[in-house]
Scaffold this motif. Sequence first.
Motif, short mmCIF file in Angstrom:
data_model
loop_
_atom_site.label_atom_id
_atom_site.label_comp_id
_atom_site.label_asym_id
_atom_site.label_seq_id
_atom_site.Cartn_x
_atom_site.Cartn_y
_atom_site.Cartn_z
N ALA A 14 57.06 27.29 17.60
CA ALA A 14 58.23 28.07 18.04
C ALA A 14 59.34 28.01 17.00
CB ALA A 14 58.72 27.54 19.38
N THR A 15 59.51 26.86 16.37
CA THR A 15 60.53 26.71 15.33
C THR A 15 60.19 27.57 14.12
OG1 THR A 15 60.89 24.43 16.04
CG2 THR A 15 61.76 25.04 13.88
N LEU A 16 58.93 27.55 13.73
CA LEU A 16 58.46 28.37 12.61
C LEU A 16 58.67 29.85 12.92
CD1 LEU A 16 56.96 28.22 9.85
CD2 LEU A 16 54.82 28.42 11.14
N ASP A 17 58.35 30.26 14.14
CA ASP A 17 58.55 31.65 14.55
C ASP A 17 60.01 32.06 14.40
OD1 ASP A 17 55.88 31.74 15.27
OD2 ASP A 17 56.25 31.58 17.42
N ALA A 18 60.91 31.23 14.91
CA ALA A 18 62.33 31.57 14.92
C ALA A 18 62.89 31.69 13.50
CB ALA A 18 63.11 30.52 15.71
N VAL A 19 62.56 30.72 12.66
CA VAL A 19 63.09 30.73 11.29
C VAL A 19 62.51 31.90 10.51
CG1 VAL A 19 63.19 29.46 9.12
CG2 VAL A 19 63.52 28.25 11.28
N TRP A 20 61.21 32.12 10.63
CA TRP A 20 60.58 33.20 9.88
C TRP A 20 61.05 34.56 10.38
CZ3 TRP A 20 55.79 31.20 7.28
CH2 TRP A 20 55.40 32.02 6.21
N GLY A 21 61.27 34.67 11.69
CA GLY A 21 61.78 35.92 12.24
C GLY A 21 63.15 36.27 11.71
N MET A 22 64.02 35.27 11.58
CA MET A 22 65.34 35.51 11.00
C MET A 22 65.22 35.92 9.54
SD MET A 22 67.82 32.56 12.64
CE MET A 22 66.80 31.16 12.17
N TYR A 23 64.32 35.27 8.83
CA TYR A 23 64.16 35.51 7.38
C TYR A 23 63.66 36.91 7.08
CZ TYR A 23 62.05 35.35 2.75
OH TYR A 23 61.67 35.64 1.45
N ILE A 24 62.59 37.37 7.76
CA ILE A 24 62.00 38.65 7.39
C ILE A 24 62.92 39.83 7.73
CG2 ILE A 24 59.64 37.79 7.56
CD1 ILE A 24 59.37 39.28 10.21
N HIS A 25 63.83 39.64 8.69
CA HIS A 25 64.78 40.71 9.02
C HIS A 25 66.08 40.60 8.23
CE1 HIS A 25 62.17 40.66 12.65
NE2 HIS A 25 62.38 41.96 12.65
N ALA A 26 66.27 39.51 7.51
CA ALA A 26 67.56 39.22 6.89
C ALA A 26 67.96 40.26 5.85
CB ALA A 26 67.51 37.83 6.24
N ASN A 27 69.25 40.46 5.76
CA ASN A 27 69.82 41.37 4.76
C ASN A 27 70.03 40.59 3.45
OD1 ASN A 27 71.03 43.69 3.64
ND2 ASN A 27 73.07 42.97 4.22
N ILE A 28 68.92 40.11 2.90
CA ILE A 28 68.96 39.32 1.66
C ILE A 28 68.17 40.03 0.58
CG2 ILE A 28 68.45 37.11 0.57
CD1 ILE A 28 68.48 35.82 3.32
N ASN A 29 68.76 40.17 -0.57
CA ASN A 29 68.11 40.84 -1.70
C ASN A 29 67.22 39.84 -2.43
OD1 ASN A 29 67.41 42.84 -3.50
ND2 ASN A 29 69.22 42.54 -4.78
N VAL A 30 66.06 39.55 -1.81
CA VAL A 30 65.14 38.56 -2.37
C VAL A 30 63.93 39.29 -2.95
CG1 VAL A 30 63.98 38.25 -0.15
CG2 VAL A 30 63.80 36.48 -1.87
N ARG A 31 63.42 38.79 -4.07
CA ARG A 31 62.22 39.34 -4.68
C ARG A 31 61.27 38.19 -4.95
NH1 ARG A 31 64.31 43.04 -2.91
NH2 ARG A 31 64.97 45.01 -3.84
N THR A 32 60.12 38.21 -4.29
CA THR A 32 59.19 37.09 -4.40
C THR A 32 58.01 37.37 -5.32
OG1 THR A 32 58.08 37.86 -2.39
CG2 THR A 32 59.77 36.15 -2.14
N GLY A 33 58.00 38.54 -5.96
CA GLY A 33 56.96 38.84 -6.94
C GLY A 33 55.57 38.82 -6.32
#
Length: 282
Positions: A169-188
Motif C-alpha cells: 500500500a505504501t509503494l502504491d501511494a508513493v508511486w501513484g503520486m510520482y507518476i502523476h507529478a508535475n515534475i520535469n523528469v527524464r529517466t532515459g
Amino acid sequence: MSSMSLDALNDWRVLSPLIIAVAAAVIIGLERLFPYDPGQRLFRKGWFNDFFLYTFAQSYVVGLAIDAIIRALDGAVGPGRFRLVAGWPVWAQLLLFFLVHDFYIYWFHRLQHRSSLLWRTHEAHHSVDDVDWLAGSRSHPIEILINQTVEFAPIVLLGAAPEVALMKATLDAVWGMYIHANINVRTGPLQYVINGPEMHRWHHSGVFTGYGFNFGTKLAIWDWLFGTAHRPPGEKPPRYGLVGVDFPDSYLRQILYAFRPPASSREEPDASVRGGTASLDR
C-alpha cells in the motif's frame, strides 16, 4: 502470528504514513522547483475534493469495505488456508505481488478504456485538468473497490507476512503520486522499464490514438511489450482532462455521474471522450 511478525506489522503501521507524508512533501517541492508544466498551481481546481474527500474520507470508507470482503473470503476458505508464500522471504513476497498486480492492472486499465461500462468507473480519474501529485487520488470508489480487492485479497489468502499489505500500500501511494507529478523528469532508457511522469502524463493528455496509450502503472515495460507505449521526443501534452464532457465539480456529483442514464439505448462514447481531441494517427 509470531511476535516477530507482529513487531514488523506495528513498525509498518508507523512507517507507512510517515513514508507517504515525506514522499508527498518531496514531490511537491520538486514540482515547484522543476515543473513539467510551469505555472501549474499547487491549489488547483478540485484540490479540496481530491485531498480531503477522495484521499482521506473515501479511502477510509472503501478501505473498510475491502477489509470486510477480504475477511469474508478468508473466513470462507479458512484463515491462511493456502499459505503458498508463507515460507518465502518478505522481499520475495512483495516482489511477487508487485509484478502480478502490475500486470493485472495494465490489462484491466486497458479494458476500462475500451468498455463503456467500466469507463464510467474510470472517468473521474481522467477529469483532472491540472495533473499533479494529488491527481491519482481522484478515482471512483467502485474502481478502487475492484482493484484493491484484487490486489490485497491474494496477499491475505496466500499467507503472506502481515506487513506485506502495508508495504504494498505504501509503494502504491508513493508511486501513484510520482507518476502523476508535475515534475520535469527524464529517466532515459529506464523509461522502457519503470513508469514515471514523462509517460503517464501523456496518458492523461488531450491527445489519443484509438482508446489511449501508456496504461502501465509502475512498470512501463507492459506498454512497450504490447504496443501501447507513447513517448514523443521533445513534445508535451497540449492539455489534460476529459474532452467534450461537462464533468461535475462536487465530489458527490462526480460519484453519481457514473450512474447517469445512457445517451442512447447502446451507449458507446467516442474514443476522443476517453483521451483527447487530436488523433496521432498520421
